[in-house]
Design a protein around this motif. Sequence first.
Motif, PDB file in Angstrom:
ATOM      1  N   UNK A   1       0.864  -1.186   0.000  1.00  0.00           N
ATOM      2  CA  UNK A   1       0.000   0.000   0.000  1.00  0.00           C
ATOM      3  C   UNK A   1       0.898   1.233   0.000  1.00  0.00           C
ATOM      4  N   UNK A   2       0.351   2.336  -0.494  1.00  0.00           N
ATOM      5  CA  UNK A   2       1.051   3.624  -0.448  1.00  0.00           C
ATOM      6  C   UNK A   2       0.375   4.482   0.617  1.00  0.00           C
ATOM      7  N   UNK A   3       1.137   4.901   1.610  1.00  0.00           N
ATOM      8  CA  UNK A   3       0.641   5.789   2.655  1.00  0.00           C
ATOM      9  C   UNK A   3       0.947   7.229   2.246  1.00  0.00           C
ATOM     10  N   UNK A   4      -0.016   8.108   2.399  1.00  0.00           N
ATOM     11  CA  UNK A   4       0.127   9.513   2.002  1.00  0.00           C
ATOM     12  C   UNK A   4      -0.222  10.378   3.211  1.00  0.00           C
ATOM     13  N   UNK A   5       0.673  11.314   3.565  1.00  0.00           N
ATOM     14  CA  UNK A   5       0.457  12.107   4.778  1.00  0.00           C
ATOM     15  C   UNK A   5       0.936  13.539   4.575  1.00  0.00           C
TER      16      UNK A   5
ATOM     17  N   UNK B   1      -1.722  -0.006  -6.302  1.00  0.00           N
ATOM     18  CA  UNK B   1      -2.003  -0.612  -4.992  1.00  0.00           C
ATOM     19  C   UNK B   1      -2.899   0.354  -4.224  1.00  0.00           C
ATOM     20  N   UNK B   2      -3.551  -0.111  -3.146  1.00  0.00           N
ATOM     21  CA  UNK B   2      -4.386   0.800  -2.360  1.00  0.00           C
ATOM     22  C   UNK B   2      -3.588   2.002  -1.836  1.00  0.00           C
ATOM     23  N   UNK B   3      -4.256   3.143  -1.783  1.00  0.00           N
ATOM     24  CA  UNK B   3      -3.644   4.365  -1.248  1.00  0.00           C
ATOM     25  C   UNK B   3      -4.336   4.690   0.079  1.00  0.00           C
ATOM     26  N   UNK B   4      -3.529   4.872   1.135  1.00  0.00           N
ATOM     27  CA  UNK B   4      -4.069   5.128   2.471  1.00  0.00           C
ATOM     28  C   UNK B   4      -3.777   6.572   2.854  1.00  0.00           C
ATOM     29  N   UNK B   5      -4.776   7.465   2.857  1.00  0.00           N
ATOM     30  CA  UNK B   5      -4.539   8.857   3.270  1.00  0.00           C
ATOM     31  C   UNK B   5      -4.424   8.941   4.802  1.00  0.00           C
ATOM     32  N   UNK B   6      -3.504   9.772   5.276  1.00  0.00           N
ATOM     33  CA  UNK B   6      -3.305   9.954   6.715  1.00  0.00           C
ATOM     34  C   UNK B   6      -3.068  11.430   6.996  1.00  0.00           C
ATOM     35  N   UNK B   7      -3.284  11.833   8.249  1.00  0.00           N
ATOM     36  CA  UNK B   7      -3.031  13.221   8.628  1.00  0.00           C
ATOM     37  C   UNK B   7      -2.489  13.282  10.046  1.00  0.00           C
ATOM     38  N   UNK B   8      -1.469  14.101  10.215  1.00  0.00           N
ATOM     39  CA  UNK B   8      -0.914  14.405  11.530  1.00  0.00           C
ATOM     40  C   UNK B   8      -1.400  15.779  11.962  1.00  0.00           C
ATOM     41  N   UNK B   9      -1.818  15.883  13.197  1.00  0.00           N
ATOM     42  CA  UNK B   9      -2.135  17.204  13.731  1.00  0.00           C
ATOM     43  C   UNK B   9      -1.571  17.325  15.153  1.00  0.00           C
ATOM     44  N   UNK B  10      -1.111  18.523  15.460  1.00  0.00           N
ATOM     45  CA  UNK B  10      -0.564  18.784  16.782  1.00  0.00           C
ATOM     46  C   UNK B  10       0.930  18.997  16.797  1.00  0.00           C
ATOM     47  N   UNK B  11       1.628  18.747  15.678  1.00  0.00           N
ATOM     48  CA  UNK B  11       3.075  18.937  15.643  1.00  0.00           C
ATOM     49  C   UNK B  11       3.470  20.371  15.277  1.00  0.00           C
ATOM     50  N   UNK B  12       2.569  21.109  14.660  1.00  0.00           N
ATOM     51  CA  UNK B  12       2.896  22.494  14.328  1.00  0.00           C
ATOM     52  C   UNK B  12       3.020  23.304  15.629  1.00  0.00           C
TER      53      UNK B  12
END
Length: 645
Positions: free
Chosen positions: A474-478, A580-591
Motif C-alpha cells: 500500500x502507499x501511505x500519504x500524509x 495498490x491501495x492508497x491510504x490517506x493519513x493526517x498528523x495534527x498537533x506537531x505544528x
Amino acid sequence: MSDHPLPAARRARRDGEAHESQFRLLRERRFAPFFWTQFLGAMNDNVFKIGFTSLVTYQTARFSGVDPKTAPFLISAIFILPFVLLSATSGQIADKYDKAMLTRFVKTFEIAVMLVGGAGFWLHSAVLLYACTFLMGVHSTVFGPVKYAYLPQHLTNAELVGGNGMVEMGTFVAILVGTIAGGAAAGLPGNGAAVLACLCVSVALIGRFASAFVPPSTPSQPELRINWNPVSETRRNLKLARGNRMVFLSLLGISWLWFVGATFLASFFNFAKDVLSASPDVVTVLLATFSVGIGTGSLLCERLSKRRIEIGLVPLGSIGISVFAVDLYFASHALPVAGHLLAVGEFLRMPAHWRILADLYLLAMFGGFYSVPLYALIQSRSVPSHRARIIAANNILNALFMIVSALMAMALTSAGIGIPGLYLVTALLNVAVAAYIYLLVPEFLLRFVAWLLVHTVYRIRLVHTERIPAEGPAVLVCNHVSYVDAIVIMAESPRPIRFVMDHRIFRAPLAGWLFRHAKAIPIAPAHEDAKLLAAAYGQSANALAEGELVCIFPEGKLTRTGEINAFRHGVMEIIGRTPVPVIPMALRGLWGSVFSRDESAHLPRPLRRGAISRLTLAVGEPLDPAGVTPEGLEEIVTALRGARR
C-alpha cells in the motif's frame, strides 16, 4: 496450504478481540494445555538443576571429585550441550510432524529421564546426576522448536506478543517455583535427596497428563526428508536463518541474552555464599527476584507495545540490563560483613541487600523487554515452512553462547576474579554487543527513538490506525508538518515502512546513516537530479512489488505556515507503475513544536503533558488507485487533519 489452522471467520473474530487481556488465552484449549505443559517442563528442569547445584555447593562431601566453585557452571554447560548436537535434527522433526504428538513424546521421555535423576539423588551419584542433566538437555532441545513454532500456528498476529509474553512469564514463574521447591527439598536434613527424587518424577507425570490435551497442529512440511547428519544440518539451518538478515540478527540478539542470563543464573549459589555470606535459602530469594522481574517485563511488553511487535523495546531492554548489572557490581562492594551465613530474615533486614534485590529485579525486567519482541519478530518474519528449523538455529546459537558463557565464567573464576567482577565484565560486554547489533540494524534504534518520542514527549491519539494494512502493499500519504513525522508514523505502524524522503536528509551524518539503513528512499525534484527521481520511483515500485508499505509526503517539503501545501504528482507516478491501495493519513498537533518550522516553536513538555504535547494520527479509508488524484488526496488529508495544525 495456510500455516494458520483457525478458520477465516474465527481468525477475524480473534483479531477483533485482541484488545482483551492476554490472560484470556489461559481459558482456551489452543493455548492453555500447551502453556501448562511447557510450564511444568521448565519447573522440573529447575527443581532438578537447583537441587543438584545446591547439594554439590553446600554438601560437597557427599559427592566425590566435585569442585563446588565450578560445578554450577559445569552443570549449565552439560545441560546445554545437546542444543549444539541435536537442535538441527529437532528442528526438522518439528517441521515434519504434528507438534502435539511430539509434545506428548518428549513428556514421556521426561519421565524416564527423571527416574535416572531420582536414582542419582538417592545414591548421591554425581555420574548419574550429570547423565540426567545431559538427558534433560536432550528433552529441552527436542521441545524447543516445537514450543516456539506452535504459537504462530495457533495465535493470530495480534495475539503473538501477548502469547509470547505469557510463555516467557510462565517460564520464569516456573523457574521460580522450581527454584523454591528444589532448594527447599535439597535443604531438608537427612532425606532431602529422596524428596527431590520423588518431586522430579511426580512433576514429569503431571506434565505428561497436561500434554494429552494439547490440540493437533498441522505439520509445516510433512514431505520433508530428515537429514540425520547433525553437522551438515546445523550448517543448513544456520544458512536458512541467515537468509533473512533481520531474523538472523534477532537470533544473535536472543542468544546474547541467554549468554547474559546464564552467567547470572549459574553464579547465584556462589554469589550468595561467597559475596553475600548467605544461606542456600537466600539463593531462592535471588532467583525468585530475578524470575519475577523477567516475568513482569514479559507481561508489560504487550501494554508497552500496544499489542504490536515493537522492536523499539529491544534497545530499551539492553540499556537497562547494562545499567543495573553495573550497579550490581558496585552494590556488591558496599555490603556489611557477616561472621556467619545469613538466613533469609537476617538478609532482608539489611538495607544494603535491598539494593542488590532491586538491581536483580530491574535487570531481569529489562531482559523481558529485550527478549519478547525479538521472539515475536522471529516467529512473524520466518517462512512458515521453515519456522521450526529457524527456531532450531536459534537454539544452536543459544547453546553456543551459553557454553561460551560457562567457559568464560569458569576461566574468570579460576583466575581469581570474583562474582561481582564477572557481573561487571558481562555488563561491559553487553554494551559492546548491543552497540554492534544496532549499528548493523539501525531499525532497532529508529523504532526505539520513535517509541520513546510517543511515550515520553508526546501523548498520541490514534484514529482508525487499524486501516494501515497488516500485510500486503500500500502507499501511505500524509501531510508534512515536522522533522519527526516519519518517526511518529513509524511508531504507530504495525509493520516496517519504506519512507520516500528528500535527498538532502541523507547528507546529514547521523540521520542519513539511520535512514539509509532503514531502507528509506531518497528522492529529488527533476530539475535537481532527474536520475535520482527515476531511481526513487523504481525503488518504490520494487518495494510495493515485494508487498511492502511505502509512505510519501506529497507536499514535497515541510510546511512553513502550518497549512497544507499543494500535493505534487509524485504519488501518481508511484501508483501508476504499481497500482495498490492508497491510504490517506493526517498528523495534527506537531505544528508549533520545536521540530516544526514555526518561528515561535518551543520545546514539548514531557513531564507535564499539556495541549502542546498532544498529537493525533488519523487514517482514512483505503482508496482505489484508479480514482486517486493529487487534488482529491489533498482534500481528504486536509479533512482528516481538521482545523488543528
